[in-house]
Each structure stands twice: as C-alpha cells, then as structure tokens.
Design a protein around this motif. Structure first.
Motif, PDB file in Angstrom:
ATOM      1  N   ILE A 184       1.025  -1.753   0.252  1.00  0.00           N
ATOM      2  CA  ILE A 184      -0.443  -0.171   0.372  1.00  0.00           C
ATOM      3  C   ILE A 184       0.882   1.000  -0.049  1.00  0.00           C
ATOM      4  CG2 ILE A 184      -0.433   0.248   2.658  1.00  0.00           C
ATOM      5  CD1 ILE A 184      -2.322   0.911   0.142  1.00  0.00           C
ATOM      6  N   MET A 185       2.251   1.385   0.551  1.00  0.00           N
ATOM      7  CA  MET A 185       3.208   2.062   0.443  1.00  0.00           C
ATOM      8  C   MET A 185       2.167   3.608   1.585  1.00  0.00           C
ATOM      9  SD  MET A 185       5.437   1.057  -0.880  1.00  0.00           S
ATOM     10  CE  MET A 185       6.680   2.056  -0.965  1.00  0.00           C
ATOM     11  N   ASP A 186       2.387   4.556   0.914  1.00  0.00           N
ATOM     12  CA  ASP A 186       1.713   5.606   1.640  1.00  0.00           C
ATOM     13  C   ASP A 186       0.071   6.035   1.894  1.00  0.00           C
ATOM     14  OD1 ASP A 186       1.701   6.658  -0.764  1.00  0.00           O
ATOM     15  OD2 ASP A 186       2.111   8.870   0.229  1.00  0.00           O
ATOM     16  N   GLY A 187      -0.767   5.260   0.545  1.00  0.00           N
ATOM     17  CA  GLY A 187      -1.921   4.952   0.608  1.00  0.00           C
ATOM     18  C   GLY A 187      -2.216   5.754  -0.922  1.00  0.00           C
ATOM     19  N   SER A 188      -1.292   6.784  -1.819  1.00  0.00           N
ATOM     20  CA  SER A 188      -1.685   7.122  -3.175  1.00  0.00           C
ATOM     21  C   SER A 188      -0.740   6.071  -3.535  1.00  0.00           C
ATOM     22  CB  SER A 188      -1.138   8.143  -3.269  1.00  0.00           C
ATOM     23  OG  SER A 188       0.141   8.584  -2.706  1.00  0.00           O
ATOM     24  N   SER A 189      -0.350   7.027  -4.534  1.00  0.00           N
ATOM     25  CA  SER A 189       0.039   6.263  -5.855  1.00  0.00           C
ATOM     26  C   SER A 189       1.617   7.493  -6.241  1.00  0.00           C
ATOM     27  CB  SER A 189      -0.996   6.404  -7.772  1.00  0.00           C
ATOM     28  OG  SER A 189      -1.078   8.033  -8.276  1.00  0.00           O
ATOM     29  N   LEU A 190       1.214   8.079  -5.404  1.00  0.00           N
ATOM     30  CA  LEU A 190       2.886   8.278  -5.569  1.00  0.00           C
ATOM     31  C   LEU A 190       4.058   7.887  -5.669  1.00  0.00           C
ATOM     32  CD1 LEU A 190       3.976  11.675  -6.407  1.00  0.00           C
ATOM     33  CD2 LEU A 190       4.430  12.087  -3.503  1.00  0.00           C
ATOM     34  N   PRO A 191       4.169   7.501  -4.340  1.00  0.00           N
ATOM     35  CA  PRO A 191       5.785   5.868  -3.863  1.00  0.00           C
ATOM     36  C   PRO A 191       5.769   5.708  -5.369  1.00  0.00           C
ATOM     37  CG  PRO A 191       4.199   5.979  -1.671  1.00  0.00           C
ATOM     38  CD  PRO A 191       3.513   6.738  -2.920  1.00  0.00           C
ATOM     39  N   PHE A 192       4.816   4.744  -6.138  1.00  0.00           N
ATOM     40  CA  PHE A 192       4.732   4.274  -7.376  1.00  0.00           C
ATOM     41  C   PHE A 192       5.577   5.798  -8.790  1.00  0.00           C
ATOM     42  CE2 PHE A 192       1.487   1.948  -5.172  1.00  0.00           C
ATOM     43  CZ  PHE A 192       2.613   0.264  -5.198  1.00  0.00           C
ATOM     44  N   ILE A 193       4.799   6.575  -8.387  1.00  0.00           N
ATOM     45  CA  ILE A 193       5.334   7.433  -9.509  1.00  0.00           C
ATOM     46  C   ILE A 193       7.251   7.656  -8.922  1.00  0.00           C
ATOM     47  CG2 ILE A 193       5.268   9.970 -10.294  1.00  0.00           C
ATOM     48  CD1 ILE A 193       3.126   8.400 -11.144  1.00  0.00           C
ATOM     49  N   TYR A 194       6.833   7.802  -8.034  1.00  0.00           N
ATOM     50  CA  TYR A 194       8.925   7.998  -8.039  1.00  0.00           C
ATOM     51  C   TYR A 194       9.719   6.527  -7.996  1.00  0.00           C
ATOM     52  CZ  TYR A 194       8.033  12.039  -5.152  1.00  0.00           C
ATOM     53  OH  TYR A 194       7.426  13.143  -4.506  1.00  0.00           O
ATOM     54  N   LEU A 195       8.942   5.425  -7.757  1.00  0.00           N
ATOM     55  CA  LEU A 195       9.437   3.912  -8.176  1.00  0.00           C
ATOM     56  C   LEU A 195       9.668   4.518  -9.353  1.00  0.00           C
ATOM     57  CD1 LEU A 195      10.689   1.821  -6.725  1.00  0.00           C
ATOM     58  CD2 LEU A 195       7.796   0.205  -7.685  1.00  0.00           C
ATOM     59  N   LEU A 196       8.594   4.505 -10.553  1.00  0.00           N
ATOM     60  CA  LEU A 196       9.108   4.580 -12.429  1.00  0.00           C
ATOM     61  C   LEU A 196      10.306   5.784 -12.868  1.00  0.00           C
ATOM     62  CD1 LEU A 196       5.228   4.421 -13.377  1.00  0.00           C
ATOM     63  CD2 LEU A 196       6.871   3.054 -13.236  1.00  0.00           C
ATOM     64  N   GLN A 197      10.517   7.053 -11.758  1.00  0.00           N
ATOM     65  CA  GLN A 197      10.729   7.395 -12.134  1.00  0.00           C
ATOM     66  C   GLN A 197      12.957   6.664 -11.553  1.00  0.00           C
ATOM     67  OE1 GLN A 197       9.741  11.254 -10.027  1.00  0.00           O
ATOM     68  NE2 GLN A 197       8.485  11.983 -11.202  1.00  0.00           N
ATOM     69  N   ASP A 198      12.744   6.609 -10.792  1.00  0.00           N
ATOM     70  CA  ASP A 198      13.882   5.883 -10.429  1.00  0.00           C
ATOM     71  C   ASP A 198      14.503   4.788 -11.699  1.00  0.00           C
ATOM     72  OD1 ASP A 198      13.906   7.596  -8.324  1.00  0.00           O
ATOM     73  OD2 ASP A 198      13.540   6.140  -6.840  1.00  0.00           O
ATOM     74  N   ALA A 199      13.151   4.358 -11.939  1.00  0.00           N
ATOM     75  CA  ALA A 199      14.282   2.892 -13.304  1.00  0.00           C
ATOM     76  C   ALA A 199      13.884   3.772 -14.466  1.00  0.00           C
ATOM     77  CB  ALA A 199      12.557   1.758 -13.139  1.00  0.00           C
ATOM     78  N   GLY A 200      12.764   4.592 -14.931  1.00  0.00           N
ATOM     79  CA  GLY A 200      13.578   4.970 -15.924  1.00  0.00           C
ATOM     80  C   GLY A 200      12.252   4.776 -16.926  1.00  0.00           C
ATOM     81  N   ILE A 201      11.896   5.301 -18.365  1.00  0.00           N
ATOM     82  CA  ILE A 201      11.407   4.816 -19.261  1.00  0.00           C
ATOM     83  C   ILE A 201      11.820   5.468 -20.348  1.00  0.00           C
ATOM     84  CG2 ILE A 201       8.491   4.969 -19.371  1.00  0.00           C
ATOM     85  CD1 ILE A 201       7.962   4.564 -16.908  1.00  0.00           C
ATOM     86  N   VAL A 202      11.502   4.077 -21.745  1.00  0.00           N
ATOM     87  CA  VAL A 202      12.278   4.032 -22.837  1.00  0.00           C
ATOM     88  C   VAL A 202      11.149   3.520 -23.030  1.00  0.00           C
ATOM     89  CG1 VAL A 202      14.724   4.009 -21.234  1.00  0.00           C
ATOM     90  CG2 VAL A 202      12.945   1.521 -22.148  1.00  0.00           C
ATOM     91  N   ASP A 203      11.469   4.363 -24.705  1.00  0.00           N
ATOM     92  CA  ASP A 203      10.325   4.015 -26.035  1.00  0.00           C
ATOM     93  C   ASP A 203      11.222   2.480 -26.459  1.00  0.00           C
ATOM     94  OD1 ASP A 203       8.697   6.255 -25.721  1.00  0.00           O
ATOM     95  OD2 ASP A 203       9.613   7.044 -27.062  1.00  0.00           O
ATOM     96  N   GLN A 204       9.983   2.269 -26.757  1.00  0.00           N
ATOM     97  CA  GLN A 204      10.289   0.419 -27.692  1.00  0.00           C
ATOM     98  C   GLN A 204       9.459   0.670 -28.739  1.00  0.00           C
ATOM     99  OE1 GLN A 204       7.749  -1.504 -24.953  1.00  0.00           O
ATOM    100  NE2 GLN A 204       9.232  -3.293 -24.729  1.00  0.00           N
ATOM    101  N   LYS A 205      10.029  -0.299 -30.083  1.00  0.00           N
ATOM    102  CA  LYS A 205      10.096  -0.526 -31.277  1.00  0.00           C
ATOM    103  C   LYS A 205       8.467   0.373 -32.490  1.00  0.00           C
ATOM    104  CE  LYS A 205      14.334  -1.492 -32.887  1.00  0.00           C
ATOM    105  NZ  LYS A 205      15.856  -2.483 -33.779  1.00  0.00           N
ATOM    106  N   ALA A 206       7.333  -1.208 -31.250  1.00  0.00           N
ATOM    107  CA  ALA A 206       6.565  -0.949 -31.940  1.00  0.00           C
ATOM    108  C   ALA A 206       5.419   0.299 -31.235  1.00  0.00           C
ATOM    109  CB  ALA A 206       4.965  -1.811 -30.954  1.00  0.00           C
ATOM    110  N   GLN A 207       4.325   0.526 -32.382  1.00  0.00           N
ATOM    111  CA  GLN A 207       3.284   1.552 -32.166  1.00  0.00           C
ATOM    112  C   GLN A 207       2.530   1.044 -30.823  1.00  0.00           C
ATOM    113  OE1 GLN A 207       2.571   4.800 -33.547  1.00  0.00           O
ATOM    114  NE2 GLN A 207       4.522   4.089 -34.813  1.00  0.00           N
TER     115      GLN A 207
END
Length: 307
Positions: free
Chosen positions: A104-127
């Motif tokens: 549950i973390m802190d009850g919001s989605s913000l900890p998961f937002i931070y987690l995604l930011q730390d992991a980094g988001i990358v584009d792939q080749k498919a649309q």
C-alpha cells in the motif's frame, strides 16, 4: 506514439493494506506487445506462472481490485500501481511480488510514481495502441452509475456521497481533463481513506489488517484523525479518481474518451470496462504514427518528474 517499458528493474518493500503481509515488489522491463503482467514469486508450479492482466481477471472487488485466476492465484490491491503506470503510459512491464497483495505504501500512487521515475521509462519500437470510445456505454447499479462517452482526449469526472461532516467541507465532485492538468500534480498524492467504525468489520473479513495512519486517511465520527490533515481539501474525491484511473488501465491501453461516475467503485468500474469490450461497436483501436496527431490529453504522457 511508441510503446513504453522500464529502462531497468527496480524493487521496493512494503506492507499489504488488507493482508498485513510484508511484500517485496520488483518491476521489470518487458518486451513489446507483452502488456502488463504479474508473477507471484512465492508460488511454485503453474501458480507461479506469469499472469497477463485483462479485465476479466478482476474477480474480487471488496475494497480493492484483485486478480483471482482460475488456479486460485491472487494479486490484490493493484489499482494504485496501475494508476501510476497509466500516468506514464507504460505498456509493457512484469510486476513480481512474493505475497498476495501489492504494498500500500503511503496509500496514494505517488510512491509508485517515484519508483517509475527511478527506473526510467524508455520507448520501444512498436506503436502504442489506444482504446477509443465511439459510443456511450453506461452501467447502473442501484444508486450508482458510471459511463463512457466519446471525447477527443481523456477526461474523468467523479462525484462521491458520504453522510459525514468531513465530506461537507469540500465539493463532492471533481473533474480533471488531462489536456490541461497534470496527474502527478492533481491526483497522485491523494490517499485511500476509511472509517474507524468499519475497522472491526473489515478485520473480521481479513481486510484492512495493514492499515494505519501512515498509509490511509482515517475518519472518526467527526473528523480526520491523521495529525497532518489532508493533502488536498478534496482529497477523498481525488483519490476516487486515482482509483478509477487505475481500474480503467486494467485494459492495458490508454483510453480516448470521457469517464463519469457517481458513487463509483472497483466493481462497477470493472463492469463498465467489460461492457465496453463486450461489443466491438463500442470502441476502436487506434495508433498515432506522429506524436503531433495525439489528442492533447496524451501529451502529458511525456515524462514529468514529481516534486
């Protein structure tokens, strides 16, 4: 616009809101067109197989959205992490956990937002594929209702109703059009909430065992018990929007359309998704080869850092 996954694996630990169990959670990059999938690393044999998420796997909606497979494998309380994945348009990810519930973390989605930011988001080749609503679809259950209507973007409008003085201090309705507003700024910090008088009932049904003032807004007969108060004046309805966004992203694709709800919850949100997909006249799949052709709401899928 291209599909997205994580740049690298990332892990976190926490406690399940309803199970009370300690959970180790790891997010992994995943190949194009593999979708959002889960795997219980604490289970062996077929029960430990990868579960590719679809709306018809949400078979327990008591206070959360929970996967229950035909093999009896459970992955509970997925709506907050799904909401965060929606915010960054992550199409492909493998989520591993060693317990029956997302922490549950802190009850919001913000900890998961931070987690995604730390992991980094990358584009792939498919649309990237979008689900466009092409005709109105509505579900009504007693005094509750939800509906999709065609809309060139993504807009969410929700109204809550609780007979309690705390809820009379702010508007029961909130609308956010993502063409002009940021999920990270307006929605991500809103926490789940519950009533003290419901605790005994919940725990009698093995629910809410991990809940406390660090991961939920708790309300007694007259007021909010959390010493820090609310994060937004209308945090309750904003959290319901956070939940709805996560529930809708269980389809695995961004939705082009307007969602409205009155007293909505996980069960009726899922019923709406299933109703849309049950009739091909309700929707179409679309892709955008050029980002400038995207509806304005999806320009916000560009990588925005949380403060």
């Amino acid at each position: 616009m291209l599909q997205r996954t994580l740049a690298q694996s990332i892990s976190v630990t926490g406690v399940g809101l309803h199970s009370g169990e300690r959970v180790a959670l790891t997010l992994h990059p995943a190949p194009e067109n593999s979708g959002i999938a889960f795997r219980r690393t604490d289970l062996a044999g077929e029960q430990g197989d990868i579960i590719r998420l679809t709306p018809d796997l949400i078979n327990d909606t008591r206070l959360s959205s929970t996967i229950v497979t035909d093999k009896g494998v459970r992955v509970g309380t997925i709506e907050h992490i799904m909401s965060a994945l929606s915010a960054y348009g992550v199409d492909n990810v493998l989520i591993e956990l060693n317990a029956p519930e997302i922490p549950i973390m802190d009850g919001s989605s913000l900890p998961f937002i931070y987690l995604l930011q730390d992991a980094g988001i990358v584009d792939q080749k498919a649309q990237k594929r979008f689900l466009r609503i092409v005709k109105p679809v509505e579900i009504r259950e007693a005094d509750k209702w939800v509906r999709f209507t065609p809309y060139d973007g993504f807009k969410v409008t929700l109204t809550i109703q609780f007979d309690h003085p705390v809820f009379n201090r702010s508007s029961p309705t909130f609308e956010i059009d993502f063409a002009g507003k940021s999920y990270v700024d307006e929605i991500a910090r809103a926490r789940t909430f519950g009533f003290m008088q419901e605790v005994e009932m919940m725990r009698a049904h093995n629910l809410g065992l991990g809940g406390n003032l660090n991961n939920a807004v708790v309300i007694d007969d007259t007021d909010v018990l959390n010493p820090e108060g609310l994060r937004y004046p209308d945090e309750f309805v904003r959290h319901k929007i956070l939940d709805a966004i996560g529930d809708l992203y269980i389809v695995g694709h961004p939705i082009i359309g307007a969602f409205e709800g009155y007293k909505s919850g996980h069960a009726i949100n899922n019923a709406l998704l299933r109703a849309v997909l049950a009739d091909e006249a309700n929707y179409e799949w679309v892709e955008f080869a050029h980002d400038e052709d995207l509806p304005d709401a999806f320009h916000e899928l560009t990588f925005k850092k949380a403060a």
